[in-house]
Design an enzyme around this catalytic site. Structure first.
Site, mmCIF file in Angstrom:
data_model
loop_
_atom_site.group_PDB
_atom_site.id
_atom_site.type_symbol
_atom_site.label_atom_id
_atom_site.label_comp_id
_atom_site.label_asym_id
_atom_site.label_seq_id
_atom_site.Cartn_x
_atom_site.Cartn_y
_atom_site.Cartn_z
ATOM 1 N N MET A 30 -19.105 -5.474 -26.848
ATOM 2 C CA MET A 30 -18.508 -6.522 -26.016
ATOM 3 C C MET A 30 -17.153 -6.057 -25.478
ATOM 4 O O MET A 30 -16.336 -6.890 -25.042
ATOM 5 C CB MET A 30 -18.349 -7.816 -26.808
ATOM 6 N N ALA A 32 -13.235 -4.396 -25.494
ATOM 7 C CA ALA A 32 -12.055 -4.413 -26.382
ATOM 8 C C ALA A 32 -12.275 -3.364 -27.476
ATOM 9 O O ALA A 32 -12.175 -3.654 -28.671
ATOM 10 C CB ALA A 32 -11.802 -5.804 -26.959
ATOM 11 N N HIS A 37 -15.831 1.158 -32.685
ATOM 12 C CA HIS A 37 -16.691 1.443 -31.535
ATOM 13 C C HIS A 37 -16.687 2.941 -31.240
ATOM 14 O O HIS A 37 -17.720 3.525 -30.940
ATOM 15 C CB HIS A 37 -16.196 0.700 -30.286
HETATM 16 P P1 AMP Z 1 -18.786 -5.870 -30.775
HETATM 17 O O1 AMP Z 1 -18.106 -5.299 -29.595
HETATM 18 O O2 AMP Z 1 -17.856 -6.510 -31.764
HETATM 19 O O3 AMP Z 1 -19.986 -6.704 -30.437
HETATM 20 O O4 AMP Z 1 -19.359 -4.627 -31.585
HETATM 21 C C1 AMP Z 1 -20.162 -3.665 -30.951
HETATM 22 C C2 AMP Z 1 -20.754 -2.765 -32.001
HETATM 23 O O5 AMP Z 1 -19.710 -2.123 -32.730
HETATM 24 C C3 AMP Z 1 -21.584 -3.529 -33.052
HETATM 25 O O6 AMP Z 1 -22.740 -2.772 -33.378
HETATM 26 C C4 AMP Z 1 -20.645 -3.629 -34.207
HETATM 27 O O7 AMP Z 1 -21.299 -3.743 -35.444
HETATM 28 C C5 AMP Z 1 -19.896 -2.316 -34.100
HETATM 29 N N1 AMP Z 1 -18.619 -2.403 -34.813
HETATM 30 C C6 AMP Z 1 -17.673 -3.371 -34.685
HETATM 31 N N2 AMP Z 1 -16.665 -3.151 -35.549
HETATM 32 C C7 AMP Z 1 -16.981 -2.028 -36.241
HETATM 33 C C8 AMP Z 1 -16.349 -1.287 -37.294
HETATM 34 N N3 AMP Z 1 -15.190 -1.663 -37.804
HETATM 35 N N4 AMP Z 1 -16.966 -0.184 -37.757
HETATM 36 C C9 AMP Z 1 -18.169 0.199 -37.241
HETATM 37 N N5 AMP Z 1 -18.811 -0.448 -36.259
HETATM 38 C C10 AMP Z 1 -18.239 -1.551 -35.769
#
Ligand code: AMP
Length: 282
Positions: A30, A32, A37
Site C-alpha cells: 500500500m 509508504a 517492504h
Molecule cells: P502493506 O503496505 O502494509 O500492505 O504491506 C505490504 C507487504 O509488506 C505485506 O505483505 C506485509 O506483510 C509486508 N510487510 C509490512 N511490514 C513488514 C515488516 N515489518 N516486515 C516484513 N514484511 C512486512
C-alpha cells in the site's frame, strides 16, 4: 523502471515480462514503503527475472471510520526505493480503475477470516483477497511475496491461491524489526515518541510468552495472559492475544509442536499487530 497506472497496460507489460524475464515476482504493497517492504522487494528482485511492486491503498480493505483518508503516502520515496532495489515496474492503479462503478465481484475466504483480526475489521479480508486476486490478474506473477508481519493475510492468500488454482507461488518473508524489536509498519508513523515506547509492549508481550513456553508452560491461556500483562502495563487496549494453529489459524488450547501467537492492540489511536512463531520443545 516503468510506472504503470492502468490494469490493461499492466497486463500487456506482464505478458512481455513473462516471455522475456521469467519468473516474474510481485510485491503487493500500500506504499509508504519502509525497510520491511524493502526486504520483500530485494528478495523478489534477487529470486526472479523481474520484480514488480504494486502501490495501491486499497479502499476496500478499510472499514468506515478507519484510517483510509490519512494513510501515509510517499510516492517519490517509494519509487526511489523500488528503483534502488531493482524493480522493473511499479504498478499504481487508481481506485476507479480497480473498482469501477459497476464493480460487484468479491472473494471471500471465511474459514481464515473468522478469527484474529476478522471480527475486529469486518470486510477487511474480503477487500484484501479481492484486491490481491486483481493484482495477480493484472501482473500475472509466477511468485508473490508477502510479509509474516501480516500473518493472517499471508495464510489467507495462500489458501485463496490454492483454492482458485491461481498458479502463483506465495512466498512468506520474515518480519523486519527495529533494533529494539518494534515491527516495522507504515502505521508506526502515527505514533508519538511516547506512544512509540509503549508500542514496544507488543513484542515484549510476545517474547514473554515465548520465554514462558521455553520454561515448560504449554497452556495457551497462560501464555496469552503473560503477553497481556505487558500490554496492560503499557496502557494498550488489547483487541486480542491468541495462540493459534499456524496453518488453520484456529485457537489451540496447548502448544504442541508449532503454533503462532498473534496480538492486535491499540496504542492511543493507532492499531498495531504483531506475531511470532512458537515451538514447543519435543
Ligand atoms: P502493506 O503496505 O502494509 O500492505 O504491506 C505490504 C507487504 O509488506 C505485506 O505483505 C506485509 O506483510 C509486508 N510487510 C509490512 N511490514 C513488514 C515488516 N515489518 N516486515 C516484513 N514484511 C512486512
Amino acid at each position: 523502471m516503468r510506472l504503470i497506472e492502468s490494469p490493461s497496460e499492466m497486463r500487456e507489460a506482464a505478458e512481455a515480462l513473462r516471455l522475456s524475464r521469467a519468473p516474474v515476482g510481485l510485491v503487493p504493497t500500500m506504499g509508504a514503503l519502509h525497510e520491511g517492504h524493502r526486504s520483500l522487494i530485494r528478495r523478489a528482485a534477487g529470486e526472479c527475472g523481474a520484480a514488480v511492486v504494486s502501490l495501491f491503498v486499497n479502499p476496500a480493505q478499510f472499514g468506515p471510520g478507519e484510517d483510509f483518508a490519512r494513510y501515509p503516502r510517499s510516492l517519490e520515496a517509494d519509487l526511489r526505493m523500488c528503483r534502488e532495489e531493482g524493480a522493473v515496474a511499479v504498478y499504481r492503479p487508481s481506485a476507479e480503475a480497480v473498482y469501477p462503478g459497476c464493480f460487484s465481484t468479491w472473494v471471500e475466504v471465511p474459514a481464515l477470516a473468522e478469527g484474529l483480526c476478522g471480527p475486529h475489521r469486518p470486510g477487511h479480508f474480503r477487500g484484501v483477497a479481492t484486491v490481491v486476486l486483481k493484482l495477480f490478474a493484472a501482473c500475472r506473477p509466477h511468485r508473490a511475496y508477502f510479509g509474516e508481519k501480516d500473518y493472517q493475510q499471508l495464510v489467507l492468500i495462500r489458501r485463496m491461491e490454492r483454492d482458485l488454482d491461481l498458479g502463483v507461488e506465495v512466498v512468506g518473508c520474515p518480519t523486519v524489526r527495529e533494533a529494539d524489536g518494534l515491527a516495522l509498519s507504515s502505521r508506526n508513523a502515527y505514533l508519538s515518541a511516547e506512544e512509540r515506547l509503549r508500542a514496544l509492549s507488543l513484542i515484549r508481550g510476545l517474547r514473554k510468552a515465548e520465554a514462558l513456553l521455553a520454561e515448560g508452560e504449554r497452556a495457551s491461556a497462560r501464555l496469552a495472559q503473560a503477553a497481556c500483562g505487558e500490554l496492560d502495563r503499557a496502557g494498550a487496549r488489547v483487541d486480542y492475544v491468541e495462540v493459534v494453529h499456524p496453518a488453520t489459524l484456529k485457537p489451540v488450547e496447548r502448544v504442541e509442536g508449532e503454533a503462532r501467537i498473534a496480538v492486535a492492540a491499540w496504542i492511543g489511536g493507532t492499531r498495531l499487530i504483531d506475531n511470532i512463531p512458537l515451538r514447543a520443545a519435543p
